[in-house]
Design an enzyme around this catalytic site. Structure first.
Site, short mmCIF file in Angstrom:
data_model
loop_
_atom_site.label_atom_id
_atom_site.label_comp_id
_atom_site.label_asym_id
_atom_site.label_seq_id
_atom_site.Cartn_x
_atom_site.Cartn_y
_atom_site.Cartn_z
N GLU A 249 -116.90 -28.39 -63.39
CA GLU A 249 -116.75 -26.95 -63.63
C GLU A 249 -115.38 -26.58 -64.20
OE1 GLU A 249 -117.58 -24.90 -59.98
OE2 GLU A 249 -119.50 -25.93 -59.70
N GLY A 250 -114.63 -27.55 -64.71
CA GLY A 250 -113.31 -27.26 -65.26
C GLY A 250 -112.23 -27.08 -64.22
#
EC number: 2.4.2.21
Length: 344
Positions: A305-306
């Protein structure tokens, strides 16, 4: 980007002609760094990061519009039971991002980062890589082009991440195709695979690479055959950032696999990138070492998810702030280091 000839032709041309670092900006940054009120090298990697920012942005190190771009895709390989979660979770997490309820939202708030979410045809999973290509060349190229739009609207630091149930299976297959070894070495728990689920995951990685074995000499072919939409979009975003002189922070195992395909096509393709963190996914450290990179953080995270890249963005912002905000010895009235006496 206008498509001409075969769908990948424009990307192959772009990969052959990537711009290099701005040496003038780098020299200017080095000169200023030498004058700042600190012993030479005492800020360690922060100094290296500031120089990297200068070289790849073409200006004095600054981060004023950082952006996290998350690309979400679904995968046909999940039909083999390679993950404990249903593919519906991808869409549900995209909605959670939009509502501000995910970990990445909190990290973006804490580090004052922008956030964009890209939903990549979640209702249409890619092909089952164990028995067919994930994408056609046309679809893969179009998704790369879509990923290039991540920088539209302006940013001066791009953090790339992903969301996609089943995509650590995809990343493992890409790494096995690129680097060899065994499926077991590259396949980790992802969202929590263990026991029979892990066995099916490893089997799927083996089957996929075996099925496509005659077409794995070309990195873009690996991308379309073994990858996914988020893989292609991340690759496109990294390429666009290079052309527009935007430094990039790469997140975890899946984002690194996407980046690795670019480096396989051009050994300098990731020079404008840093790896935000080494994840808890077992194959990530080996993958990062294959790229010749040293991650900024090692916190045992494996969420995707970064999140790792977004955390590292805070360090990059601090590096830029130190470079631009610190006083020079002359301005602060601080004496510089005494030169060694010369015996006569």
């Amino acid at each position: 980007m206008s498509m001409s000839g075969l769908p990948f032709d424009d990307f192959r041309a772009l990969l052959r002609e990537l711009p290099g670092p701005d040496t003038h900006a780098l020299v200017a940054a080095k000169e200023r760094n030498a004058q700042l009120t600190k012993p030479a090298g005492s800020l360690g990697r922060l100094e290296e990061i500031a120089m990297w920012l200068a070289a790849w942005s073409g200006r004095s190190p600054a981060v004023t519009r950082p952006l996290v771009a998350i690309f979400a895709g679904n995968h046909g390989v999940t039909r083999h039971g390679v993950t404990p979660y249903p593919t519906s979770v991808t869409q549900q997490m995209v909605e959670n991002f939009a509502a501000g309820g995910a970990a990445i939202n909190q990290i973006c708030v804490a580090n004052d980062l922008g956030l964009k979410i890209f939903d990549l045809a979640l209702d249409y999973p890619t092909g089952d890589i164990t028995c067919e290509p994930a994408l056609s060349e046309r679809d893969c190229a179009a998704t790369m082009a879509f990923g290039m739009e991540a920088i539209a609207g302006g940013t001066d630091l791009l953090c790339v991440g992903e969301m996609g149930i089943g995509n650590t299976t995809i990343a493992a297959a890409i790494n096995l195709a690129l680097y060899g070894g065994t499926a077991e070495e590259w396949t980790g728990p992802g969202t929590g695979s263990e026991g029979e689920v892990m066995a099916r995951k490893i089997a799927a990685v083996k089957a996929a690479v075996e099925f496509h074995k005659d077409h794995l000499s070309d990195p873009l072919e690996i991308m379309r055959r073994l990858g996914g939409r988020e893989i292609a979009a991340i690759a496109g975003a990294i390429l666009a950032a290079r052309v527009q002189r935007i430094p990039v922070l790469i997140d975890g195992y899946v984002a690194t696999a996407a980046a690795a395909l670019l480096k396989a096509a051009n050994s300098s393709a990731l020079d404008h990138c840093l790896i935000g963190h080494v994840s808890g996914e077992p194959g990530h450290l080996a993958a990062v070492e294959k790229l010749g990179k040293t991650p900024l953080l090692a916190l045992g995270m494996r969420l995707g998810e970064g999140t790792g890249a977004a955390l590292a963005a805070g360090i990059v912002k601090a590096a830029a702030a130190c470079h631009s905000g610190m006083a020079t010895f002359e301005a602060a009235g601080v004496d510089t280091r005494i030169s060694p006496r010369t015996e006569h």
